[in-house]
Design a protein around this motif. Structure first.
Motif, PDB file in Angstrom:
ATOM      1  N   UNK A 202      60.629 -51.934 -26.127  1.00 28.68           N
ATOM      2  CA  UNK A 202      59.682 -52.148 -27.219  1.00 28.68           C
ATOM      3  C   UNK A 202      60.278 -53.162 -28.195  1.00 28.68           C
ATOM      4  N   UNK A 203      59.500 -54.208 -28.482  1.00 29.76           N
ATOM      5  CA  UNK A 203      59.952 -55.272 -29.369  1.00 29.76           C
ATOM      6  C   UNK A 203      59.051 -55.328 -30.597  1.00 29.76           C
ATOM      7  N   UNK A 204      59.599 -55.133 -31.752  1.00 27.03           N
ATOM      8  CA  UNK A 204      58.827 -55.195 -32.990  1.00 27.03           C
ATOM      9  C   UNK A 204      58.565 -56.650 -33.376  1.00 27.03           C
TER      10      UNK A 204
ATOM     11  N   UNK B   9      61.048 -60.148 -35.421  1.00 24.93           N
ATOM     12  CA  UNK B   9      62.474 -60.030 -35.141  1.00 24.93           C
ATOM     13  C   UNK B   9      62.824 -60.889 -33.936  1.00 24.93           C
ATOM     14  N   UNK B  10      64.058 -61.283 -33.829  1.00 29.86           N
ATOM     15  CA  UNK B  10      64.559 -62.014 -32.666  1.00 29.86           C
ATOM     16  C   UNK B  10      65.383 -61.042 -31.831  1.00 29.86           C
ATOM     17  N   UNK B  11      65.261 -61.149 -30.517  1.00 34.65           N
ATOM     18  CA  UNK B  11      65.985 -60.266 -29.616  1.00 34.65           C
ATOM     19  C   UNK B  11      66.798 -61.089 -28.636  1.00 34.65           C
ATOM     20  N   UNK B  12      67.973 -60.617 -28.327  1.00 34.87           N
ATOM     21  CA  UNK B  12      68.816 -61.261 -27.324  1.00 34.87           C
ATOM     22  C   UNK B  12      68.802 -60.368 -26.087  1.00 34.87           C
ATOM     23  N   UNK B  13      68.096 -60.808 -25.061  1.00 33.42           N
ATOM     24  CA  UNK B  13      68.013 -60.011 -23.837  1.00 33.42           C
ATOM     25  C   UNK B  13      69.357 -59.921 -23.125  1.00 33.42           C
ATOM     26  N   UNK B  14      70.268 -60.821 -23.421  1.00 30.17           N
ATOM     27  CA  UNK B  14      71.580 -60.787 -22.780  1.00 30.17           C
ATOM     28  C   UNK B  14      72.435 -59.623 -23.272  1.00 30.17           C
TER      29      UNK B  14
ATOM     30  N   UNK C 129      51.647 -56.021 -33.770  1.00 28.21           N
ATOM     31  CA  UNK C 129      52.767 -55.267 -34.338  1.00 28.21           C
ATOM     32  C   UNK C 129      53.961 -55.224 -33.399  1.00 28.21           C
ATOM     33  N   UNK C 130      53.933 -56.013 -32.356  1.00 32.01           N
ATOM     34  CA  UNK C 130      55.024 -56.076 -31.410  1.00 32.01           C
ATOM     35  C   UNK C 130      54.508 -56.098 -29.994  1.00 32.01           C
ATOM     36  N   UNK C 131      55.437 -56.055 -29.053  1.00 35.12           N
ATOM     37  CA  UNK C 131      55.077 -56.084 -27.635  1.00 35.12           C
ATOM     38  C   UNK C 131      55.970 -55.114 -26.865  1.00 35.12           C
TER      39      UNK C 131
ATOM     40  N   UNK D 279      66.909 -61.814 -17.787  1.00 33.09           N
ATOM     41  CA  UNK D 279      66.231 -62.256 -16.548  1.00 33.09           C
ATOM     42  C   UNK D 279      65.518 -61.131 -15.808  1.00 33.09           C
ATOM     43  N   UNK D 280      65.154 -60.047 -16.476  1.00 34.56           N
ATOM     44  CA  UNK D 280      64.478 -58.939 -15.800  1.00 34.56           C
ATOM     45  C   UNK D 280      63.058 -58.697 -16.301  1.00 34.56           C
ATOM     46  N   UNK D 281      62.653 -59.318 -17.391  1.00 30.84           N
ATOM     47  CA  UNK D 281      61.309 -59.100 -17.928  1.00 30.84           C
ATOM     48  C   UNK D 281      60.297 -59.854 -17.087  1.00 30.84           C
ATOM     49  N   UNK D 282      59.341 -59.111 -16.496  1.00 30.79           N
ATOM     50  CA  UNK D 282      58.316 -59.719 -15.647  1.00 30.79           C
ATOM     51  C   UNK D 282      57.004 -59.926 -16.377  1.00 30.79           C
ATOM     52  N   UNK D 283      56.661 -59.047 -17.298  1.00 26.37           N
ATOM     53  CA  UNK D 283      55.412 -59.202 -18.051  1.00 26.37           C
ATOM     54  C   UNK D 283      55.522 -58.468 -19.382  1.00 26.37           C
ATOM     55  N   UNK D 284      54.643 -58.879 -20.304  1.00 27.61           N
ATOM     56  CA  UNK D 284      54.605 -58.222 -21.610  1.00 27.61           C
ATOM     57  C   UNK D 284      53.206 -57.663 -21.860  1.00 27.61           C
ATOM     58  N   UNK D 285      53.147 -56.630 -22.682  1.00 29.56           N
ATOM     59  CA  UNK D 285      51.877 -56.020 -23.072  1.00 29.56           C
ATOM     60  C   UNK D 285      51.818 -56.059 -24.597  1.00 29.56           C
ATOM     61  N   UNK D 286      50.724 -56.615 -25.110  1.00 32.21           N
ATOM     62  CA  UNK D 286      50.577 -56.741 -26.558  1.00 32.21           C
ATOM     63  C   UNK D 286      49.600 -55.707 -27.065  1.00 32.21           C
TER      64      UNK D 286
END
Length: 52
Positions: free
Chosen positions: A23-25, A28-33, A6-8, A45-52
């Motif tokens: 939180x990313x649903x 959807x597409x996200x622009x980190x910029x 359901x997201x990360x 350029x700041x995301x080091x890890x994701x949790x699902x």
């Protein structure tokens, strides 16, 4: 194994400080910029890890 996602949560790992996250649903597409960072700036350029 097949399970619905359901997201990360996208984290910026920092030593000795709380890790800011975004939180990313799913579907959807996200622009980190352009995604605002808690202490100013963006998540680009700041995301080091994701949790699902």
């Amino acid at each position: 194994m097949n399970r619905n996602q359901f997201g990360v949560l996208a984290y910026d790992a920092r030593t000795g400080l709380p890790d800011p996250y975004m939180a990313l649903a799913a579907r959807y597409c996200y622009k980190f910029t352009v995604s605002s960072y808690p202490t100013g700036g963006t998540f680009n350029d700041k995301v080091d890890y994701i949790e699902m």
